[in-house]
Scaffold this active site. Structure first.
Site, PDB file in Angstrom:
ATOM      1  N   HIS A  47      43.135  42.455  41.428  1.00  0.00           N
ATOM      2  CA  HIS A  47      43.446  41.569  40.314  1.00  0.00           C
ATOM      3  C   HIS A  47      43.806  42.327  39.048  1.00  0.00           C
ATOM      4  CE1 HIS A  47      42.554  39.080  36.747  1.00  0.00           C
ATOM      5  NE2 HIS A  47      43.140  38.131  37.445  1.00  0.00           N
TER       6      HIS A  47
ATOM      7  N   HIS B  86      40.655  31.649  45.710  1.00  0.00           N
ATOM      8  CA  HIS B  86      40.963  32.501  44.569  1.00  0.00           C
ATOM      9  C   HIS B  86      40.390  33.902  44.784  1.00  0.00           C
ATOM     10  CE1 HIS B  86      40.172  33.693  40.199  1.00  0.00           C
ATOM     11  NE2 HIS B  86      41.486  33.557  40.254  1.00  0.00           N
TER      12      HIS B  86
END
Length: 726
Positions: A87, A45
């Site tokens: 992100h 992630h």
């Protein structure tokens, strides 16, 4: 009726398959709670983001070293149309944009050119936020472009690590999808690469399907996106354009896994960072998961691990049975100590987890001190993942100590499957033990583990137990205190009579495999036994299934539920008990008619003219209690799917001779109380249906009080009454 249990009759089906055959059958069973891919994927992630600044080449390098299968890229697009890996839609959290460009709030990526973003430090923030993982080399790291990230990962592992790419906020960046597919084409990754595309945007995924139908596409879901939705209908709908789902871990339950897998969709939840969470989701059958800690998950998948928690059971004043399950063949090691840190002397015991028991093991620990809390932990060697638990041994015979226990049953039936809330409320009471009063599974009901019921093979029965063990609350309760588990009908099939039901041997093996049952109970498959809690209570566990005559047989002197041997044993236990309370655990009720007309399943006949109960046998029990003047006898059960507290005056002299406590369901169809059979003079003190519930009891021998409570699944008390102990 013979007093011997007839489960081993030559006319019955036998469970004699080889370990290899059982393992093969388990692998081929119908459960959807298992991966639909060959290998469970470790998705890094934002890279190894627990150890290095997220979405930097350093984070990707560490993820690759940690054996991640995929590295995740989140894409944003700059003012001049370049795709960068970041992100957030803004720069201020993970760069020093506020310091470099103080007048350009809110520092949205779309408002900056690539050249401007390249001036930013994308690493120093991590050193400040996570000083325990800080590294001076992280200062000055850059926000990578998509091309730089692709080239780095390809070069670092020569194509062995896949790319998991998300289109973030595609509505903010028109043309993002076309730029992404063009980049993948330039690097020959559409036909010759391991790439998965993902997005929260359905529109973006549909566009990506049109642009590159060869690439798999995962629909991401927040909890809000799935709230109040029928996941079966939703996943069938999205299967037009998606090949997988990526839900937040908080919504992972068996129904979601089942809905996805039955529509051919892989399941990759996010973001899972502890091994406890990883194991919990692996037990549900996920196909992979996003994690900041790729090393922890890679290590877990490489070695055996404890897969469905641990449990302790059938505790005495000097012994306990410990239970655990591994995910594959291995040696399970238990350590037991009075010290929760295990620094004091410990007892170690190893047991081999093998296929013929679905990798479950049980070990008995003897020589324990009475009235003492013990701690234990288990791991599947050579793995290091450890699961801990505790239990309290019974006081010595002759002593009288306060006692608190909880009881309940009816778990996993009529469409009600994990998660169950009641187990958490039970654990909050810190009980001395949990009496699981039957219907611990519903082997004959449709659930994701057995979509085509009834269970008709040992692996099917195993799958049912594993399905219920996916419930975090149940695992927590079993690890916090000891359990006395008894079976009822749904451990095999509705309203079964053990000696006459062909599925009995299969259900019996699975029950003994998945519950910590002492050799005294499991030997000869008798399952009935008595356990003393000092002189406070004697727990008398009955086996209401293994010896019973067919339910449809007419009531009379030859009809039995217990068999002659067990009935005489019960008399002996009642007569010679000097405990303050004699608690009889029966899996069926006394005066609540169950089963159906013409084939009653409990003791009561019910309607006038329907003489198919087992009242003749129970009258022997009732008369024995009255004639021997045995005080403080309490029958405890579930089975009925509503709660009820009843006291009995079979002699009609106005004095209660014994009581019956009924709770449930924990998680099954909810019923409503009806008319009681009057045979044994019942007086209804409380009755309530339509809600999930469990029972709790406190025995205070010093003040001669017995308190019973019925609590709902949140722990709220619906009924409480204290009875004097005679």
């Amino acid at each position: 009726m013979s007093s011997a249990l007839v489960l081993s009759s030559p006319s019955m089906l036998q469970v004699s398959a080889s370990p290899k055959a059982l393992a093969a059958a388990a692998a081929e069973n119908q459960s959807s709670l298992k991966p639909i891919v060959g290998n469970v994927s470790v998705v890094a992630h934002r890279g190894a983001s627990a150890y290095a600044p997220e979405h930097t080449l350093e984070a990707y390098r560490q993820a690759i070293q940690m054996k991640a299968d995929y590295v995740e890229f989140d894409l944003q697009m700059t003012k001049d149309g370049r795709l960068v890996v970041l992100h957030d839609e803004t720069l201020n959290r993970t760069t020093n944009a506020q310091q470099v460009y103080p007048d350009r709030s809110p520092w949205a990526v779309k408002d900056f050119t690539l050249e401007e973003i390249r001036r930013l430090d994308a690493g120093s923030w991590f050193n400040e936020a996570y000083p325990e993982a800080a590294d001076k080399h992280y200062a000055g790291l850059l926000v990578p472009t998509l091309e730089e990230a692709i080239e780095f990962v390809k070069q670092a592992q020569k194509g062995k690590v896949g790319l998991y790419i998300e289109t973030k906020a595609p509505d903010v960046y028109p043309g993002m999808e076309e730029k992404l597919i063009a980049a993948l084409s330039r690097y020959d990754l559409i036909d010759n690469g391991d790439v998965i595309l993902q997005s929260f945007s359905e529109e973006s995924l549909r566009k990506l399907k049109t642009l590159a139908p060869e690439l798999p596409r995962v629909q991401l879901y927040s909890a809000a996106m799935l709230k109040d939705k029928d996941v079966y209908a939703e996943f069938k709908r999205i299967s037009e354009y998606a090949t997988g789902v990526g839900p937040t871990k908080s919504v992972l339950v068996p129904k979601l896994i089942d809905a996805a897998h039955r529509n051919g969709l892989i399941v990759h939840p996010y973001t899972v960072n502890t091994q406890d969470e990883m194991v919990s989701l692996l037990s549900l059958g996920v196909d992979g998961m996003f994690t900041n800690n790729s090393d922890l998950m890679a290590e877990l998948l490489k070695k055996p691990y404890i897969s469905h928690g641990t449990a302790s059971g059938d505790v005495t004043d000097s012994s306990a049975v410990l239970w655990a399950r591994a995910n594959k063949e291995s040696d399970i090691q238990f350590e037991i100590s009075k010290d929760p840190s295990f620094t004091a002397p410990t007892v170690r015991k190893n047991e081999r987890a093998a296929a013929e028991r679905d990798y479950t093991v049980q070990v008995k620990v003897d020589g324990l001190s009475a009235d003492t809390t013990y701690y234990y932990r288990a791991k599947a060697l050579p793995g290091q993942y450890t699961v801990s638990g505790s239990f309290h041994t019974a006081p010595k015979k002759g002593s009288q100590k306060p006692l608190t226990f909880v009881w309940g049953g009816d778990t996993g039936g009529q469409g009600e499957i994990p998660p169950f809330k009641a187990f958490q409320a039970m654990a909050a009471l810190n009980p001395d033990f949990f009496l699981f009063s039957g219907d611990t599974i519903y082997a004959d009901n449709q659930t994701p583990s057995v979509p085509n019921p009834p269970s008709d093979s040992v692996p099917d029965f195993w799958a049912k137990y594993k399905e219920n063990r996916t419930d975090a609350g149940l695992r927590s309760l079993l690890q916090k205190t000891s359990t006395y588990a008894i079976w009822d009908d749904h451990e095999v099939i509705n309203d079964f009579s053990g000696p006459f039901e062909p599925l009995t041997p299969f259900g019996l093996q699975a029950f003994k495999d998945y519950w910590p049952v002492s050799a005294e109970r499991s030997s000869m498959d008798k399952l009935y036994h008595a356990y003393s809690w000092g002189n406070t209570m004697d727990l008398i566990i009955l086996n209401n299934r293994g010896y019973r005559a067919p339910n449809a047989a007419p009531d009379g002197p030859d009809k039995t539920m217990l068999g002659e041997e067990q009935l005489n044993w019960l008399f002996d236990q009642l007569e010679h008990s000097d405990a303050a309370v004699k608690l009889v655990a029966t899996s069926v009720p006394i005066s609540i008619p169950t089963g159906k007309a013409g084939a009653r399943d409990g003791w009561a006949n019910g309607e006038a003219g329907d003489l198919t109960g087992f009242e003749t046998e129970f009258r022997k029990i009732s008369d024995f209690i009255v004639q021997k003047e045995i005080k403080n006898v309490v029958f405890v059960t579930t089975d009925t799917h509503f709660a009820e507290v009843i006291q009995y005056d079979p002699s009609g002299d106005g004095i209660a001779d014994y009581r019956e406590l009924v709770s449930g369901p924990i998680g099954a169809g909810r019923g409503m109380p009806g008319k009681l059979d009057p045979t044994f003079g019942p007086e209804r003190l409380y009755a309530e249906g339509g809600f999930f519930n469990f029972g709790a009891c406190r025995i205070d021998p010093e003040h001669k009080k017995f308190t019973v409570e019925i609590r709902d699944e949140s722990g709220k008390v619906h009924f409480s009454q204290t009875f004097p102990l005679e």
